[in-house]
Write a protein that holds these residues in place. Structure first.
Motif, short mmCIF file in Angstrom:
data_model
loop_
_atom_site.label_atom_id
_atom_site.label_comp_id
_atom_site.label_asym_id
_atom_site.label_seq_id
_atom_site.Cartn_x
_atom_site.Cartn_y
_atom_site.Cartn_z
N GLY A 66 0.24 -26.51 23.48
CA GLY A 66 -0.29 -25.57 24.47
C GLY A 66 0.80 -24.73 25.11
N SER A 67 1.96 -25.34 25.35
CA SER A 67 3.08 -24.59 25.92
C SER A 67 3.56 -23.52 24.96
N ILE A 68 3.60 -23.86 23.68
CA ILE A 68 4.02 -22.87 22.68
C ILE A 68 3.03 -21.72 22.62
N THR A 69 1.73 -22.05 22.64
CA THR A 69 0.70 -21.00 22.62
C THR A 69 0.83 -20.09 23.83
N LEU A 70 1.06 -20.70 25.01
CA LEU A 70 1.19 -19.90 26.23
C LEU A 70 2.44 -19.02 26.16
N LEU A 71 3.55 -19.55 25.65
CA LEU A 71 4.76 -18.74 25.51
C LEU A 71 4.55 -17.58 24.55
N ILE A 72 3.82 -17.85 23.45
CA ILE A 72 3.52 -16.77 22.50
C ILE A 72 2.70 -15.69 23.18
N ALA A 73 1.69 -16.11 23.98
CA ALA A 73 0.85 -15.14 24.68
C ALA A 73 1.66 -14.31 25.67
N LEU A 74 2.48 -15.00 26.47
CA LEU A 74 3.31 -14.28 27.46
C LEU A 74 4.28 -13.32 26.76
N GLY A 75 4.90 -13.81 25.70
CA GLY A 75 5.83 -12.95 24.96
C GLY A 75 5.14 -11.75 24.36
N THR A 76 3.93 -11.96 23.84
CA THR A 76 3.18 -10.85 23.24
C THR A 76 2.78 -9.83 24.28
N VAL A 77 2.28 -10.30 25.42
CA VAL A 77 1.90 -9.38 26.50
C VAL A 77 3.12 -8.59 26.98
N GLY A 78 4.24 -9.29 27.20
CA GLY A 78 5.46 -8.60 27.65
C GLY A 78 5.93 -7.58 26.64
N LEU A 79 5.89 -7.95 25.35
CA LEU A 79 6.34 -7.03 24.30
C LEU A 79 5.44 -5.80 24.22
N LEU B 118 3.55 -4.53 26.62
CA LEU B 118 3.77 -3.68 27.80
C LEU B 118 5.07 -2.89 27.66
N TYR B 119 6.12 -3.54 27.15
CA TYR B 119 7.40 -2.84 26.97
C TYR B 119 7.27 -1.70 25.97
N VAL B 120 6.66 -2.01 24.81
CA VAL B 120 6.50 -0.99 23.77
C VAL B 120 5.61 0.14 24.26
N ALA B 121 4.54 -0.21 25.00
CA ALA B 121 3.64 0.83 25.50
C ALA B 121 4.33 1.72 26.52
N ARG C 170 3.78 6.92 23.36
CA ARG C 170 3.45 8.20 22.72
C ARG C 170 3.56 8.11 21.21
N LEU C 171 4.57 7.40 20.71
CA LEU C 171 4.73 7.26 19.26
C LEU C 171 3.56 6.50 18.65
N ILE C 172 3.13 5.42 19.32
CA ILE C 172 2.00 4.64 18.83
C ILE C 172 0.73 5.50 18.82
N SER C 173 0.50 6.20 19.91
CA SER C 173 -0.69 7.03 19.99
C SER C 173 -0.65 8.15 18.95
N ARG C 174 0.54 8.70 18.71
CA ARG C 174 0.67 9.76 17.72
C ARG C 174 0.38 9.24 16.32
N ILE D 68 -4.32 -1.37 25.65
CA ILE D 68 -3.21 -1.01 26.52
C ILE D 68 -2.19 -0.14 25.79
N ALA D 69 -1.94 -0.46 24.51
CA ALA D 69 -0.91 0.24 23.74
C ALA D 69 -1.27 1.70 23.48
N LEU D 70 -2.56 2.04 23.47
CA LEU D 70 -2.99 3.41 23.23
C LEU D 70 -3.12 4.15 24.55
N SER D 71 -2.76 5.40 24.56
CA SER D 71 -2.78 6.15 25.81
C SER D 71 -3.06 7.62 25.53
N GLY D 72 -3.22 8.39 26.61
CA GLY D 72 -3.37 9.83 26.50
C GLY D 72 -4.67 10.25 25.82
N GLU D 73 -4.58 11.31 25.02
CA GLU D 73 -5.76 11.86 24.37
C GLU D 73 -6.37 10.89 23.37
N VAL D 74 -5.53 10.08 22.73
CA VAL D 74 -6.05 9.11 21.77
C VAL D 74 -6.94 8.09 22.48
#
Length: 412
Positions: free
Chosen positions: A181-194, A196-199, A204-208, A249-255
């Motif tokens: 369960g701790s590993i799953t939670l760490l994976i979730a936290l890491g994924t959310v943080g990643l 948010l950082y990428v977004a 803009r690159l992802i949306s493009r 969350i990762a998508l933004s703007g007109e997309v």
């Protein structure tokens, strides 16, 4: 009758019935969610006419409904808005969690359901319904009120918290140990943080990369990407719903705007199927025995939500009337409570009936508390303060000036 023929007849009847139910709910100014749940109860196990031919199809449609609910929710927020809400509203989010998750956890433990069921029922009572609340605020014309950003801030914190809570609940329901369960939670936290950082850095690159002038291509790419990510997240026991939320969350703007317009009708269809499926999987005969506990839990958590709104609005420097309006608006529970109960019901079937009754009560009570909490408290105060004997009338326009000052329409 041929299996396909029976499937088409049942499915057509279900979808047509949902459309008629939705129109009726709109006419009477009520959220359609309780009516969808009642329809599921009527035609599910132990109901009037079980739907055997379409049960498997409806189950898949319910999964898609959860994915689309969370995708559209993610599309409503940009990464910068989420980060800003985290920085400014986290004390209110903490109070919200303590006040509203505790009654659910305590009820499950008192009923002897064990710690896993306590975590699940805590989530059911914790999370307000963003969809119902947004509609109520629009119908009441309060989008420009000073307390509205506070309400939305609390909802954003709750929605983002699901990215941590759902993977944890999924791991507990799967019987994963503390280490797993701790590993799953760490994976979730890491994924959310990643994400948010990428977004924030490369949104803009992802949306493009996803963008297309052709609505058909945009629909296929966004929907395909969401279902793929949701499936991968499910495989990692991070929850398909969280995967869909992160794509939004990762998508933004007109997309994001274009995807929202294209996917909203699909979301409404499959979300309705999801609520019906939850009702189908609940035996109506199991609800009367839990009706009293559900009612007591609903009353208790309605009061704790009002306290949450009062606290959050007071932190923002809003007056007593605005604090009461904020608290009353947060009472409604709906889609997230049903999603959580739907995850838990396979492991702890007793959660289904009490969650159904609880949501039915609060999805009806929520719009009423949003409208009447502040006037009702005002009348009670007036009754207690009233003294016999003549009293000077307030100056003309006094009440109108006070109300305009509290509402702060058009201001932030």
């Amino acid at each position: 009758m041929h299996d396909t023929t029976a499937l088409l007849i049942e499915l057509g009847a279900v979808i047509l019935g949902l459309g008629l139910i939705g129109r009726f709910a709109g006419r009477i100014g009520l959220s359609p969610i309780p009516l969808y749940l009642l329809a599921g109860l009527a035609f599910g196990r132990g109901g009037l006419l079980p739907l055997d031919a379409s049960e498997d199809f409806v189950a898949v449609g319910a999964e898609i409904g959860v994915i689309l609910l969370l995708l559209l929710l993610g599309l409503e927020y940009s990464a910068s808005e989420l980060v800003t809400s985290l920085r400014t509203q986290y004390p209110s989010g903490a109070v919200d969690f303590v006040l509203n998750a505790t009654p659910g956890a305590a009820a499950a433990l008192l009923l002897g359901w064990g710690p896993v069921a306590a975590v699940a029922l805590a989530g059911v009572t914790w999370i307000s319904s963003s969809g119902v609340i947004a509609k109520v605020l629009t119908d009441l014309g309060r989008l420009g009120n000073r307390e509205t950003p506070v309400i939305l801030g609390v909802l954003v914190i709750e929605d983002l918290s699901m990215a941590v809570y759902l993977p944890l609940l999924t791991a507990l329901l799967a019987g994963v140990g503390l280490a797993g369960g701790s590993i799953t939670l760490l994976i979730a936290l890491g994924t959310v943080g990643l994400v948010l950082y990428v977004a924030l850095r490369h949104g803009r690159l992802i949306s493009r990369a996803v963008s297309s002038d052709n609505p058909e291509m945009l629909l296929l790419v966004v929907l395909g990407l969401t279902v793929l990510v949701a499936g991968i997240a499910q495989q990692l026991q991070v929850s398909a719903a969280v995967g869909a939320f992160l794509v939004g969350i990762a998508l933004s703007g007109e997309v994001a705007e274009g995807a929202r317009k294209l996917l909203t009708p699909l979301r409404d269809l499959f979300a309705a199927v999801f609520f019906v499926f939850f009702g189908l999987s609940t035996d109506p005969a199991a609800i009367p025995p839990v009706l009293l506990p559900a009612l007591l839990l609903a009353v208790a958590t309605a009061l704790t939500k009002i306290l949450t709104g009062w606290y959050a609005a007071r932190r923002a420097g809003i007056g007593p009337r605005g604090r009461l309006r904020a608290g009353g608006a947060l009472v409604a529970r709906g889609e997230f409570s049903v999603v959580i109960a739907g995850l838990a019901v396979a492991t702890e079937p007793r959660i289904g009936p009490i969650a159904t009754a609880y949501v039915l009560i609060l999805v009806v009570l929520g719009p009423l508390t949003a409208r009447w909490t502040e006037p009702a408290v005002g009348r009670l105060r007036g009754a207690f303060r009233r003294k016999p004997g003549p009293r000077a009338d307030p100056p003309p326009g006094h009440e109108e000036i006070a109300e305009a000052s509290e509402a702060g329409a058009g201001t932030t």
